[in-house]
Design an enzyme around this catalytic site. Structure first.
Site, mmCIF file in Angstrom:
data_model
loop_
_atom_site.group_PDB
_atom_site.id
_atom_site.type_symbol
_atom_site.label_atom_id
_atom_site.label_comp_id
_atom_site.label_asym_id
_atom_site.label_seq_id
_atom_site.Cartn_x
_atom_site.Cartn_y
_atom_site.Cartn_z
ATOM 1 N N ALA A 269 89.227 -21.040 20.089
ATOM 2 C CA ALA A 269 90.083 -22.268 20.180
ATOM 3 C C ALA A 269 89.052 -23.280 21.262
ATOM 4 C CB ALA A 269 91.324 -22.088 21.120
ATOM 5 N N GLU A 271 89.069 -26.523 24.042
ATOM 6 C CA GLU A 271 89.809 -27.116 25.466
ATOM 7 C C GLU A 271 89.847 -28.416 25.295
ATOM 8 O OE1 GLU A 271 87.129 -25.260 25.582
ATOM 9 O OE2 GLU A 271 85.497 -26.196 27.165
ATOM 10 N N ASN A 272 89.725 -29.394 24.327
ATOM 11 C CA ASN A 272 89.587 -30.678 24.316
ATOM 12 C C ASN A 272 90.699 -31.230 25.207
ATOM 13 O OD1 ASN A 272 88.035 -30.591 21.758
ATOM 14 N ND2 ASN A 272 90.134 -29.749 20.746
ATOM 15 N N GLU A 305 92.148 -21.710 27.551
ATOM 16 C CA GLU A 305 91.590 -23.135 27.283
ATOM 17 C C GLU A 305 92.433 -23.962 28.374
ATOM 18 O OE1 GLU A 305 89.350 -23.371 25.144
ATOM 19 O OE2 GLU A 305 89.881 -21.371 24.393
ATOM 20 N N GLU A 327 82.135 -21.062 31.223
ATOM 21 C CA GLU A 327 82.742 -20.137 30.343
ATOM 22 C C GLU A 327 82.793 -19.041 31.212
ATOM 23 O OE1 GLU A 327 84.221 -20.654 27.734
ATOM 24 O OE2 GLU A 327 83.634 -22.529 27.060
HETATM 25 N N1 B3K Z 1 84.811 -23.831 24.767
HETATM 26 C C1 B3K Z 1 85.034 -23.491 23.263
HETATM 27 C C2 B3K Z 1 83.840 -22.950 22.692
HETATM 28 C C3 B3K Z 1 83.091 -23.797 21.816
HETATM 29 C C4 B3K Z 1 82.032 -23.082 21.023
HETATM 30 C C5 B3K Z 1 81.045 -24.106 20.024
HETATM 31 N N2 B3K Z 1 80.306 -23.276 19.392
HETATM 32 C C6 B3K Z 1 86.098 -22.472 23.513
HETATM 33 C C7 B3K Z 1 86.214 -21.810 24.728
HETATM 34 O O1 B3K Z 1 85.342 -20.970 25.174
HETATM 35 O O2 B3K Z 1 87.057 -21.898 25.530
HETATM 36 ZN ZN ZN Z 2 85.684 -21.099 27.232
#
Ligand code: B3K
Ligand code: ZN
Length: 897
Positions: A269, A271-272, A305, A327
């Site tokens: 997923a 997190e936009n 997210e 992360e």
């Molecule tokens: N931030 C995204 C991961 C994006 C991966 C790009 N190759 C999902 C997450 O860790 O929440």
């Molecule tokens: Zn993440």
């Protein structure tokens, strides 16, 4: 790929951006054949940057952007005022501040890499992290450039009635058969958090009232056939929002929060800001199609997210070397959330099992990197278990060292100090120090050193002095580019058990202790800081049994010579639930390793009675639940699972795959034969005829029942096959149905052969319109450990339902086979290796990110015997010779050869 070899970029070369983009205005005009993006940027020179870097503006893009025009302050530029190289746009001699307008054309329908704007089925969607936005328009595509976005999406009204982007919809209209919506996001954000969706979608809606009384509209969108499967995600979202307010004091900031489920998605997923985009596998849930484990994953990913809104979006990363800043911290937050929603001990056991089977091998392999790497070729290769799971452990250790209250003071300062900024892991640690007046200088080692540290611990009891002395040596193996390691600062949580199995309340005076934990027993958190340290516990009346690394207080391998009696004792008495499980795992590991030795020496295989007795006790406890109130059904189910083959391999010097597999199977069969009566009683007792709920007690009962079924199916017994078929046919939920199917498919019994094909057909026909279930159908076959599976997997590649371009489907068959079918993947002929290399080569041109991801089993060649090493390297070499190798695949192959 450009001419020449892909280049690495280094953290030490970081420079502030030469330009800033105050406002970003996007106009995205979607047509089936071509999409036109007109972008207007309000650009200013960054006062903190060097002026020699500010003469020309250089923007990131890709060779797929067909540039139509470039204008400054409304004046179209002539050919000699700018230049387009493959993935760069240079605008020559720009003023102090200006408005840059570019118009480009792209073909999202041909974008199989699924980065930037692409099509998943009939809908358009985006994935911009890490560097996908440059596939949509020319931009300063780096996380330290934050901008205010206004986005207008235009598309055909009938085919794409729903048009979404980040923030609030501020305007909409229509003309003929087309319509448009304008979205504005009031928060500054980096390009990687941009999102856009256009499709024929349905949604469910709910509301959350924040702690300050603001009403937030919550919406989850899916394609119409999935709209009956999003209620659990909505519940999880509301729980997440409430939890983040209560535990971290973090409130949601926009008036609307949207989730969109898409079928083709490279990871779980994204997190936009205000518009999360989810892989269907992490948001859809329905009893008939979703297992308990998948329900739990939905809850944790929705939480993860959502939590990024603060740890990632409001406070973001300065550069991609800092990825673990958001992360690692966010994984810790989602782990805490899941623990608070369910059973903390079970969650911890699961998290550690993942760390050991995914991160430890990474740390011991050619791609080993620190949680803050110092260089990379392709950032997508660094979304790893190290950055995520080990990153979470590192932040978790800060929490353990400080204690929960002081940790919260630290996170409050971090969020307040850096709200709206793009920062570094150093800023995070500094906030923790400043808020609490502590010194984490040595702790920072965790951010720069790779490798799994090893603790060698011995204990000595002195009867006359009444002391117990723990000697702890720490070391860390060399990893690529890091031969010498400095000692770490880490919390070692320990307890001492007396002869009855009770915790000894030892005096902590004179010990280097960061805190004492009396939650369920008595533990001290020792500060490890030196290569070798001694801790003397005084006033200990009789020889204690140490319970070390309680709760897995540091991500290390701990070595201590426990006798099998001591392990049995800890299994039934330790007040630390995690260490009870751990003692069982150590015992099983020890016994399996002994059997591997017997197999290698051609001796008769005998399974030690200690292990049998432990299983007997656990099963008995499962039947007489009230005997030990600290051991609930969920924990027993976990304690009945032997260490994973991947962990057994990780724990061997040179892994003898066949012997390890045989040994594990031998133990399973011995347990099944000796304890069949108990297993059957446990099975029957937990076979309940109740309407499905994704609720702890039910999940535990199903887990216990299905673990028992797995053992019962181990010997080739017709009666048990019938029982399994009955469970398959009468199941009212996916957990039970898929467990029965898996057990049937994995059975070598003569009586199972016909029913298994019948059940596979039935399963397919029943669920052929449920994509996620069909992924499971592929996975169950791909992970069968019986001989002949590689041929079956190859045949399944030709199945009508197989499509390598859809990541979930590809993972279901190819990655499941290579990663979770160790014995067949490593089949001595090398056929498994060749099969995987073929898929990598095929995917390299379609979706390089996926190609690089599935490659990792081949990179672990050092763990295997010489013949296998040669066969694996041969395949890596073959991949390297492929014309047009992507930087993603190139990086992994070259680093591992
Ligand atoms: N931030 C995204 C991961 C994006 C991966 C790009 N190759 C999902 C997450 O860790 O929440
Ligand atoms: Zn993440």
């Amino acid at each position: 790929m450009k001419e020449g070899q892909p280049k690495a970029i280094y953290l030490k070369d970081y420079k502030v951006p030469p330009f800033l983009i105050e406002e970003t205005n996007l106009h995205v005009d979607i047509h089936d054949d071509v999409t036109t993006v007109t972008t207007t940027l309000k650009v200013v020179k960054n006062s903190e940057a060097a002026s020699e870097d500010q003469v020309h503006l250089v923007l990131d893009g890709s060779k797929d952007l067909a540039t139509q025009s470039v204008a400054i302050d409304g004046r179209a530029l002539t050919d000699n005022e700018y230049r387009v190289d493959d993935d760069e746009l240079s605008v020559f001699e720009v003023p102090e501040q200006f408005e840059l307008t570019t118009t480009i054309q792209i073909k999202p329908q041909d974008n199989t890499a699924l980065e930037g704007l692409y099509k998943s089925g009939d809908m358009y969607c985006t994935q911009c992290e890490a560097e996908g936005f440059r596939n949509i328009t020319w931009y300063l595509d780096r996380p330290d450039v934050m901008s205010k976005y206004t986005t207008t999406v235009v598309a055909d009204k009938a085919s794409y009635p729903i048009l979404l982007s980040n923030g609030n919809d501020i305007d909409r209209g229509e003309e003929g058969d087309r319509h448009w919506v304008t979205w504005q996001d009031p928060f500054m954000k980096p390009a990687y958090l941009f999102a856009l969706v256009a499709g024929d979608l349905q949604h469910i809606e709910d509301e959350f009232v924040t702690m300050s009384g603001r009403k937030v509209k919550l919406q989850i969108f899916t394609e119409p056939h999935n709209i009956d499967k999003v209620d659990y995600a909505m519940l999880s979202l509301k729980n997440s929002m409430k939890w983040d307010e209560e535990v971290y004091g973090r409130e949601y900031d926009l008036d609307v929060f949207m989730i969109v489920a898409v079928e083709s998605f490279n990871m779980g997923a994204m997190e936009n800001k205000g518009l999360n985009i989810f892989n269907t596998s992490c948001v859809l849930a329905h009893p008939e199609t979703t297992t308990d484990a998948a329900y739990q994953r939905v809850e944790s990913v929705v939480g993860h997210e959502y939590f990024h809104n603060w740890s990632g979006n409001r406070v973001t990363c300065r550069d991609w070397f800092q990825l673990s800043l958001k992360e690692g911290f966010t994984v810790l937050r989602d782990q805490q959330f899941s623990a608070d929603m369910g059973s903390p001990t079970v969650c911890r056991v699961n998290d550690v099992a993942v760390l050991r089977s995914a991160q430890f091998p990474e740390d011991a392999g050619p791609m080993a990197h620190a949680i803050r790497p110092d260089s990379f070729i392709e950032i997508n290769n660094f979304y790893t278990a190290t950055v995520y799971e080990k990153g979470a452990e590192v932040v978790g250790m800060i929490r353990t060292l400080l204690g929960p209250e002081r940790f919260r003071v630290g996170t409050d300062l971090y969020f307040d100090r850096h709200d709206g900024q793009a920062v570094t892991t150093e800023d995070f640690v500094k906030a923790m120090e400043d808020a609490n007046g502590v010194d984490f200088t040595q702790f920072r080692t965790w951010y720069r050193q790779a490798g799994t540290p090893v603790l060698d611990v011995t204990g000595a009891y002195d009867q006359s002095a009444k002391t117990f002395t723990l000697n702890v040596k720490q070391s860390c193996p060399a990893t690529p580019g890091q031969d010498q390691k400095d000692p770490y600062h880490m919390p070692l949580k320990v307890g001492l058990l007396d002869e009855e199995g009770n915790d000894i309340r030892f005096p902590v005076l004179g010990l280097d202790v960061s805190s004492v934990d009396e939650a369920s027993g008595f533990s001290a958190i020792l500060n490890l800081t030196q290569a070798e340290q001694e801790f003397v516990f005084r006033g200990i009346e009789s020889k204690p049994t140490p319970s070390l690394l309680r709760g897995f207080s540091a991500p290390v391998k701990l070595r201590y010579e426990y006798s099998r009696e001591e392990l049995r004792f800890l299994m039934s008495h330790d007040s630390d639930g995690f260490n009870r499980w751990e003692a069982g795992q150590r015992l099983a590991l020890d016994v399996i390793q002994e059997i591997v030795g017997q197999i290698e020496a051609g001796e008769e295989v005998t399974v030690d009675e200690h292990l049998m007795a432990a299983f007997d006790a656990n099963l008995t406890q499962a039947l007489e639940g009230d005997k030990d109130p600290n051991l609930d059904k969920a924990m027993i189910a976990h304690m009945l699972v032997l260490p994973a083959t991947s962990y057994l391999i990780e724990m061997s010097e040179v892994a003898n795959v066949d012997a390890i597999h045989q040994a594990r199977e031998a133990v399973r069969t011995a347990i099944a034969k000796k304890l069949s009566g108990l297993l059957l009683s446990v099975y029957k007792l937990n076979q309940k005829d109740v309407p499905y709920q994704a609720q702890a007690q039910q999940i535990a009962e199903r887990a216990l029942k299905n673990v028992a079924l797995g053992y019962l199916m181990q010997p080739e017994d017709t009666e048990m096959v019938n029982l399994c078929v009955y469970q398959y046919e009468s199941a009212t939920n996916m957990t039970d149905r898929s467990a029965a199917l898996r057990a049937l498919v994995g059975s070598a019994a003569e009586a199972a052969q016909e029913p298994k094909e019948k059940a596979l057909n039935d399963f397919y026909n029943r669920f052929q319109h449920e994509a996620l279930v069909i992924d499971q159908w592929f996975a169950i076959q791909a992970t069968c450990s019986l001989p002949g599976t590689l041929e079956r997997v190859k045949a399944l590649m030709d199945h009508d339902a197989f499509d390598i371009k859809v990541p979930n489907r590809m993972r279901g068959l190819v990655a499941q086979f290579a990663m979770n079918n160790i014995v067949n993947f490593h089949e001595a002929s090398g056929g498994g290796y060749e099969f995987l290399a073929d898929r990598v080569i095929e995917l390299n041109g379609i979706n390089p990110q996926m190609a690089a991801r599935i490659l990792s089993p081949l990179t672990r060649w050092r763990k295997y015997d010489e013949e296998r090493q040669a066969l694996m390297k041969e395949q890596l070499q073959r991949i390297l010779e492929v014309e047009g190798i992507s930087p993603d695949v190139y990086e992994i192959v070259t680093k591992s050869l």
